[in-house]
Design an enzyme around this catalytic site. Structure first.
Site, PDB file in Angstrom:
ATOM      1  N   ARG A 250      -7.188   6.148  -6.808  1.00 13.57           N
ATOM      2  CA  ARG A 250      -5.830   6.611  -6.564  1.00 13.57           C
ATOM      3  C   ARG A 250      -5.740   8.102  -6.290  1.00 13.57           C
ATOM      4  O   ARG A 250      -5.114   8.512  -5.311  1.00 13.57           O
ATOM      5  CB  ARG A 250      -4.939   6.273  -7.767  1.00 13.57           C
ATOM      6  CG  ARG A 250      -3.471   6.596  -7.557  1.00 13.57           C
ATOM      7  CD  ARG A 250      -2.647   6.241  -8.785  1.00 13.57           C
ATOM      8  NE  ARG A 250      -2.805   4.854  -9.161  1.00 13.57           N
ATOM      9  CZ  ARG A 250      -2.283   4.309 -10.252  1.00 13.57           C
ATOM     10  NH1 ARG A 250      -1.596   5.076 -11.084  1.00 13.57           N
ATOM     11  NH2 ARG A 250      -2.462   3.034 -10.524  1.00 13.57           N
TER      12      ARG A 250
ATOM     13  N   HIS B 222      -3.558  -3.704  -0.077  1.00 13.68           N
ATOM     14  CA  HIS B 222      -3.058  -2.795  -1.120  1.00 13.68           C
ATOM     15  C   HIS B 222      -1.867  -3.436  -1.822  1.00 13.68           C
ATOM     16  O   HIS B 222      -0.706  -3.192  -1.453  1.00 13.68           O
ATOM     17  CB  HIS B 222      -2.649  -1.464  -0.472  1.00 13.68           C
ATOM     18  CG  HIS B 222      -2.569  -0.313  -1.420  1.00 13.68           C
ATOM     19  ND1 HIS B 222      -3.677   0.255  -2.001  1.00 13.68           N
ATOM     20  CD2 HIS B 222      -1.509   0.392  -1.892  1.00 13.68           C
ATOM     21  CE1 HIS B 222      -3.314   1.254  -2.774  1.00 13.68           C
ATOM     22  NE2 HIS B 222      -1.991   1.361  -2.727  1.00 13.68           N
TER      23      HIS B 222
ATOM     24  N   TYR C  56      13.518   1.273  10.624  1.00 12.34           N
ATOM     25  CA  TYR C  56      14.006   2.075  11.741  1.00 12.34           C
ATOM     26  C   TYR C  56      12.914   2.880  12.426  1.00 12.34           C
ATOM     27  O   TYR C  56      13.147   3.433  13.495  1.00 12.34           O
ATOM     28  CB  TYR C  56      15.086   3.048  11.264  1.00 12.34           C
ATOM     29  CG  TYR C  56      16.302   2.368  10.691  1.00 12.34           C
ATOM     30  CD1 TYR C  56      17.026   1.439  11.433  1.00 12.34           C
ATOM     31  CD2 TYR C  56      16.725   2.653   9.403  1.00 12.34           C
ATOM     32  CE1 TYR C  56      18.136   0.820  10.901  1.00 12.34           C
ATOM     33  CE2 TYR C  56      17.837   2.037   8.856  1.00 12.34           C
ATOM     34  CZ  TYR C  56      18.539   1.112   9.613  1.00 12.34           C
ATOM     35  OH  TYR C  56      19.643   0.495   9.087  1.00 12.34           O
TER      36      TYR C  56
END
Length: 749
Positions: free
Chosen positions: A42, A88, A132
């Protein structure tokens, strides 16, 4: 069902096995697993490709969706969904945030995602929703994955074992330095600013030519980070060298600005680049607060005239404001200057966290590139071997074309017959059977022989490369030069954006820079009440005082000036004019502002001017010349300058103006001697100016002998005496009676 299955003694596999262990050990083991997972999966980037797992999976998923840099865009919601579903299994918002950051050219020096739509801006606005916006891979992302399908890196199973994903990207350039990285793990963190690819390639080529190159040598080509928003880096060179050598440190980065001239001598400061990761909108708010709270009195207003580029206009209060001082003040009080930290904590070989120097990171990348090169060449070698096997089969078929056709036409199972008849392999026989009829032309046989010869030559070159370290590094160097050509200084957007400048000389901003420069008149009464009124008033201005009090000192000054107060106790005190009470009342006692004892009086009060000299003397007749700069005090207690004997007090404090000194005693004796006979020192008792038989020194002043000695007579008229030969003597003499008309109080003014 068997007896065993019906037995009551059979173990119950439906319940988990209970393991007893100390709570301390259980917590320690599980926290360690969590810490390792956070560090490796991470927070910390891999030194080889500079990517964290989420970024690597985003790029790989986009590659699987065939979103090439020259191809079409896809909705980011589709990309985030594929990344989450295939590689993921975390929140889609976290994935989209990481995806959007890879496409922000104000955050990433070399964006890995080519975005279409609102991906956020430098003002701090968030990207639009994933439904969008659209994205595809950028050229730099493709360079990171170049050779991924040539067995250049290892693959591993995804989280559910249905697909595979790369462990690391091949990476044509050191992305961990080019784009930087930041993250916080358990007990460790990383913070790597971005750098210029062209400069990094130069450093890599130096390491290839001279493996033992020192860290300091690399700084000749990699002088400092290169931020996407530009700016000016003003860190000292020795500090930069130490930071890169240890892998820990910070860089001082400030905005780029310029002075823009306006009509009638006016000017304005224009900021064209702001520091990296500073939000422009918050920066403007902070500067506006500083203006409103008068923390920067020299600044009048700020305007945002930004369009595609950054343009912040700062208006000074007056054209007389020093631009450098004004900007230096702003650098100290807002994010126009920041500290960018460097903590080069990376994963070596994807497993071991380590704080590395610049040289170590580049060497690790070169080792990775060598491994990629060897794997790609071995992969190509295997491909050539396979193709040559097929080509040999084709040539056998062309040499025995009629027999091959007859076997295919007459035999039910032609493959084993072909293998036995012409000593072919299974692969060759299968290729011959799959050959198209149109390939049986004579011209095709010629092309096959040419292809075979070319492949044999290429195979020999690969064999030579795999066995020669020097050739391997030459090949890696050629690849780095090609990368430098694509993304280096001469490529679009490849030039260095952050200027490395000298450390600014205005490190100590003078206090007067924080004060609005306005004219004031300082008024101090005979009883020691002090105040200021705006502007410079004339001698006919009516001043009010308390009953029984009167004017003593009236000085024209500026709010940025400092006031020097000489006490009869031999101490000098300093007051800032900006801190004096306003003239609406009668003022305040000076003794409340400085530690002037009750038994001491004010001898002189003057506006400080650097470079001047003062004549100071005691009633005992001792004195010296002191530089005015050395009497400036930093505390209320003042500074002891004149050492007084028993019963002595400070009598004289005057600005030196001339080449001779005139002294007059209480016994009404005048003595004149050259100023050169009096020593210059910063503190002490001094030397005797005049020997006074009765009383003490009454007054002293300096004057220009050629202009004559002036004094005020009892009627207030100025008298001048030029014939002074009778009173000129040696220092410490007694002197003679002054000329006719000299004041009876034995004072020059």
């Amino acid at each position: 069902m068997s007896d065993t299955e019906n037995s009551d003694d059979a173990p119950d596999n439906s319940a988990g096995t209970i393991v007893e262990e100390p709570l301390r050990q259980a917590i320690s083991d599980r926290y360690l697993q969590y810490a390792l997972s956070t560090i490796m999966n991470r927070a910390l980037p891999d030194v080889r490709d500079g990517l964290k797992p989420v970024h690597r999976r985003i790029l790989f998923a986009m590659r699987e969706l065939k979103l090439a840099s020259g191809g079409r865009f896809r909705k980011c919601s589709k990309i985030s969904g594929d990344v989450m579903g295939n590689f993921h299994p975390h929140g889609d918002q976290a994935i989209y945030d990481a995806l959007a950051r890879l496409g922000q050219d104000f955050t990433i020096r070399y964006p890995l995602v080519d975005g279409q739509g609102n991906f956020g801006n430098i003002d701090g606005d968030n990207p639009a929703a994933a439904r969008y916006t659209e994205a595809r891979l950028s050229h730099t992302a493709e360079a990171l994955m170049d050779g991924l399908d040539e067995d250049s890196v290892d693959f591993r199973d995804n989280y559910d074992g249905t697909l595979t994903e790369p462990v690391v990207m091949p990476a044509s350039f050191p992305n961990v330095l080019a784009n930087g990285s930041s993250g916080i793990a358990v007990g460790m963190a990383t913070s790597i600013p971005p750098h210029n690819i062209g400069e990094l390639c130069d450093a890599l080529l130096i390491l290839i030519r001279t493996p033992g190159t020192r860290d300091d040598t690399l700084l000749n080509v990699v002088p400092a980070p290169d931020f996407p928003t530009g700016g000016v880096l003003v860190e000292p060179p020795e500090s930069i060298a130490e930071t890169y050598r240890t892998g820990r440190g910070s860089f001082r980065l400030r905005a780029r600005w310029e002075r823009e001239a306006l009509p009638r001598g006016q000017w304005q400061a224009v900021i064209t680049e702001i520091p990296w990761q500073v939000q422009k909108s918050r920066l403007i708010e902070k500067i506006a607060d500083l203006i409103q709270n008068r923390k920067v009195p020299t600044l009048a207003d700020i305007r945002d005239e930004s369009a595609e580029d950054v343009r912040l206009v700062l208006e000074p209060r007056s054209k007389t404001v020093n631009p450098e001082v004004m900007m230096e003040t702003l650098f100290r009080q807002c994010d126009l200057e920041i500290r960018v930290s460097l903590n080069m904590n990376v994963l070596i070989d994807g497993r071991t966290p380590r704080v590395c120097s610049l040289k170590t990171v580049l060497e690790a990348f070169l080792a990775h590139r060598r491994d990629v090169l060897l794997r790609r060449r071995r992969f190509r070698f295997d491909q050539i071997e396979h193709r040559l096997e097929i080509l040999e089969g084709y040539l056998v078929a062309f040499a025995n074309l009629d027999d091959v056709i007859a076997i295919i036409r007459t035999e039910d199972r032609p493959r084993p017959v072909l293998i036995e008849r012409f000593d072919l392999t299974d692969t060759q026989a299968e290729a011959i059977l799959n050959m198209r009829l149109r390939s049986l032309r004579r011209l095709e046989e010629i092309e096959l022989r040419k292809e075979r010869d070319a492949l044999i030559e290429e195979r020999a070159a690969i064999e030579d490369l795999l066995g020669d370290d020097k050739r391997q590094w030459q090949e890696i160097g050629d690849e780095i030069r090609e990368t430098q050509k694509r993304f280096g200084v001469n490529s679009p957007g490849g030039a260095r954006r952050t200027e490395v400048a000298a450390v600014p000389t205005l490190d100590d901003v003078p206090a007067e820079a924080m004060v609005e420069r306005e004219p004031v008149t300082v008024i101090c009464s005979a009883m020691g009440w002090i105040r200021t009124i705006k502007g410079h008033v004339g001698p006919d201005h009516q001043l009010k005082f308390r009953d029984g009090d009167e004017s003593r000192f009236v000085l024209h000054a500026l709010t940025t000036d400092r006031l020097i107060v000489a006490g009869s106790n031999g101490r000098f005190y300093t007051l800032a004019c900006k801190d004096l009470p306003s003239g609406r009342g009668m003022g305040e006692p000076v003794r409340l502002m400085i530690d002037l004892p009750n038994d001491a009086d004010i001898v002189e009060m003057l506006i400080h001017a650097g470079g001047r000299r003062l004549l100071i003397a005691s009633t005992l007749g001792f004195g010296f010349v002191v530089p005015e700069d050395s009497v400036v005090a930093q505390t209320r207690a003042g500074k002891q300058v004149l050492t007084l004997g028993s019963g002595g007090k400070t009598r004289v404090c005057r600005v030196v103006d001339g080449d001779h000194i005139a002294c007059v005693g209480d016994n009404r004796r005048l003595l004149i001697f050259p100023l050169a006979d009096l020593p210059e020192q910063e503190k002490g008792k001094g030397v005797r100016l005049q020997k006074v038989a009765k009383g003490g020194l009454a007054d002293a002043r300096t004057f220009d002998l050629s202009q004559g000695l002036r004094w005020l007579d009892p009627a207030g008229r100025t008298r001048t005496e030029k014939a002074l030969s009778n009173w000129i003597g040696k220092r410490a003499g007694t002197g003679r009676s002054p000329p006719r008309g000299f004041p009876r109080d034995n004072r020059f003014t």
